[in-house]
Design a protein around this motif. Structure first.
Motif, PDB file in Angstrom:
ATOM      1  N   PHE A 277       0.834  -1.212   0.000  1.00  0.00           N
ATOM      2  CA  PHE A 277       0.000   0.000   0.000  1.00  0.00           C
ATOM      3  C   PHE A 277       0.862   1.252   0.000  1.00  0.00           C
ATOM      4  CE2 PHE A 277      -2.847  -3.199   1.629  1.00  0.00           C
ATOM      5  CZ  PHE A 277      -4.096  -2.835   1.153  1.00  0.00           C
ATOM      6  N   ASP A 278       0.293   2.296  -0.539  1.00  0.00           N
ATOM      7  CA  ASP A 278       0.816   3.646  -0.328  1.00  0.00           C
ATOM      8  C   ASP A 278       0.136   4.171   0.930  1.00  0.00           C
ATOM      9  OD1 ASP A 278       1.778   6.208  -0.393  1.00  0.00           O
ATOM     10  OD2 ASP A 278       0.496   6.861  -2.062  1.00  0.00           O
TER      11      ASP A 278
ATOM     12  N   ARG B  24      -1.161   6.393   3.629  1.00  0.00           N
ATOM     13  CA  ARG B  24      -1.480   7.826   3.762  1.00  0.00           C
ATOM     14  C   ARG B  24      -2.325   8.013   5.009  1.00  0.00           C
ATOM     15  NH1 ARG B  24      -4.242   9.124  -1.889  1.00  0.00           N
ATOM     16  NH2 ARG B  24      -5.566   7.456  -1.070  1.00  0.00           N
TER      17      ARG B  24
ATOM     18  N   LEU C 237      -5.901   9.796   5.263  1.00  0.00           N
ATOM     19  CA  LEU C 237      -6.447   9.908   3.914  1.00  0.00           C
ATOM     20  C   LEU C 237      -6.866   8.553   3.356  1.00  0.00           C
ATOM     21  CD1 LEU C 237      -3.950  12.449   2.292  1.00  0.00           C
ATOM     22  CD2 LEU C 237      -6.238  12.910   3.212  1.00  0.00           C
ATOM     23  N   GLY C 238      -6.441   7.487   4.025  1.00  0.00           N
ATOM     24  CA  GLY C 238      -6.751   6.147   3.545  1.00  0.00           C
ATOM     25  C   GLY C 238      -5.614   5.571   2.721  1.00  0.00           C
ATOM     26  N   ASP C 239      -5.295   4.327   2.979  1.00  0.00           N
ATOM     27  CA  ASP C 239      -4.206   3.674   2.258  1.00  0.00           C
ATOM     28  C   ASP C 239      -4.660   3.317   0.850  1.00  0.00           C
ATOM     29  OD1 ASP C 239      -2.895   3.897   4.644  1.00  0.00           O
ATOM     30  OD2 ASP C 239      -3.234   1.811   5.251  1.00  0.00           O
ATOM     31  N   ARG C 240      -3.727   3.422  -0.091  1.00  0.00           N
ATOM     32  CA  ARG C 240      -4.027   3.141  -1.497  1.00  0.00           C
ATOM     33  C   ARG C 240      -3.218   1.932  -1.956  1.00  0.00           C
ATOM     34  NH1 ARG C 240      -1.780   5.058  -6.307  1.00  0.00           N
ATOM     35  NH2 ARG C 240      -0.403   6.400  -5.073  1.00  0.00           N
ATOM     36  N   TRP C 241      -3.903   0.944  -2.547  1.00  0.00           N
ATOM     37  CA  TRP C 241      -3.252  -0.277  -2.995  1.00  0.00           C
ATOM     38  C   TRP C 241      -2.334   0.033  -4.177  1.00  0.00           C
ATOM     39  CZ3 TRP C 241      -2.765  -5.360  -1.722  1.00  0.00           C
ATOM     40  CH2 TRP C 241      -2.300  -6.236  -2.718  1.00  0.00           C
ATOM     41  N   VAL C 242      -1.073  -0.405  -4.074  1.00  0.00           N
ATOM     42  CA  VAL C 242      -0.117  -0.182  -5.168  1.00  0.00           C
ATOM     43  C   VAL C 242       0.534  -1.489  -5.616  1.00  0.00           C
ATOM     44  CG1 VAL C 242       0.389   2.201  -4.491  1.00  0.00           C
ATOM     45  CG2 VAL C 242       1.738   0.320  -3.513  1.00  0.00           C
TER      46      VAL C 242
END
Length: 303
Positions: A51-52, A54, A57-62
């Motif tokens: 994940f990215d 954040r 702000l909520g984690d973003r799958w990468v």
């Protein structure tokens, strides 16, 4: 009323059941602490590496982007070389010096026990304290302990930790000083199992000291050396505190190792996902190296 008789077989099974459960009751607190403070955070780190991260702000799958970024970063590539050089140097140096100390301090005399205790002190001293002590010893002016000794020989002060050409070697010297006493204790345990009659027979036959070490001592302590080599391989890749206290990865990144690079990425640049990916890579390499060393050690024991 019907009385239920307890057969000897049932009583024996009940006793065996209690004996099987009792060890787990003693292990339960330690296992619980390991689960909460080690294995769950480890699993969370593996999860975050995809994940990215954040905060707020909520984690973003990468996916594997963090791994790709870490493995292609030239600073991490330089850190791999420093880690391998430092790990191999500390491991081999610690084993050689530990063997020498074990051979010199082997025996049952009370004075030797006192000396062995004094030699073992670096192992039980906090690494941060040892690092600070060596940093003061490496003080780059003529007031430093080592440089003052060089001054007596007419040599100028050497900036050990401020010179990119010497900083890594200076860190390696401190690591060997810390690892050697631990290896000494394990090798001493191996030397305790050597049959003394073999030494007596070799002395009567006129065998030289070098031949005795090669043909009697080394084969006898091979299992101990295998354990020392396995532990050294694990510690060598995970070196962190020594570098962080002495140099912090400097100067100019000349002592930056994998763990200090991951620490900087996570706690200085707030890249938690990248730092987690770097840690997972280190975990996988450590497991692979441990399995490989154990495999060759067992093959050597069979032979």
């Amino acid at each position: 009323m019907t009385a239920t008789a307890t057969t000897p077989g049932h009583r024996r099974a009940r006793v065996i059941g209690k004996k099987a459960v009792l060890p787990w009751l003693f292990l339960a607190p330690g296992l619980l602490l390991a689960l909460v403070f080690k294995f769950l955070p480890m699993g969370k780190g593996v999860w975050l590496s995809f994940f990215d991260v954040r905060p707020f702000l909520g984690d973003r799958w990468v996916g594997l982007d963090n791994y790709t970024r870490v493995l292609t970063d030239h600073r991490f590539q330089d850190a791999i070389g420093h880690t391998l050089l430092l790990g191999v140097g500390m491991s081999l140096g610690g084993i050689v010096v530990g063997c020498a100390l074990a051979l010199l301090l082997e025996g049952q005399a009370r004075s030797l026990k006192i000396i062995r205790t004094a030699v073992f002190l670096p192992v039980v001293t906090a690494t941060a304290v040892v690092g600070e002590m060596w940093r003061l010893m490496y003080y780059p002016t003529s007031d430093g302990l080592i440089n003052s000794g060089l001054g007596l020989l007419g040599l100028g002060p050497v900036p050990y930790l401020d010179n990119p050409d010497t900083a890594l070697w200076a860190t390696m010297a401190m690591g060997i000083w810390m690892l050697a006493p631990y290896n000494m204790v394990i090798i001493l345990a191996g030397l305790a199992g050597v049959d003394r009659s073999l030494y007596e027979a070799a002395a009567m036959d006129g065998v030289s000291l070098r031949q005795r070490l090669r043909h009697i001592t080394l084969p006898a302590i091979r299992p101990a050396l295998g354990i020392v080599l396995t532990l050294a391989a694990i510690r060598g890749l995970r070196v962190f505190t020594e570098v962080y206290v002495l140099t912090g990865g400097g100067p100019a990144g000349s002592t930056d190792v994998w763990m200090t690079r991951a620490y900087t990425l996570g706690f200085t640049r707030n890249d938690i996902g990248g730092a987690s990916a770097a840690s997972v890579v280190l975990l996988c390499v450590t497991l692979l190296l441990t399995v490989t060393v154990n495999y060759f050690r067992k093959r050597g024991d069979v032979r």
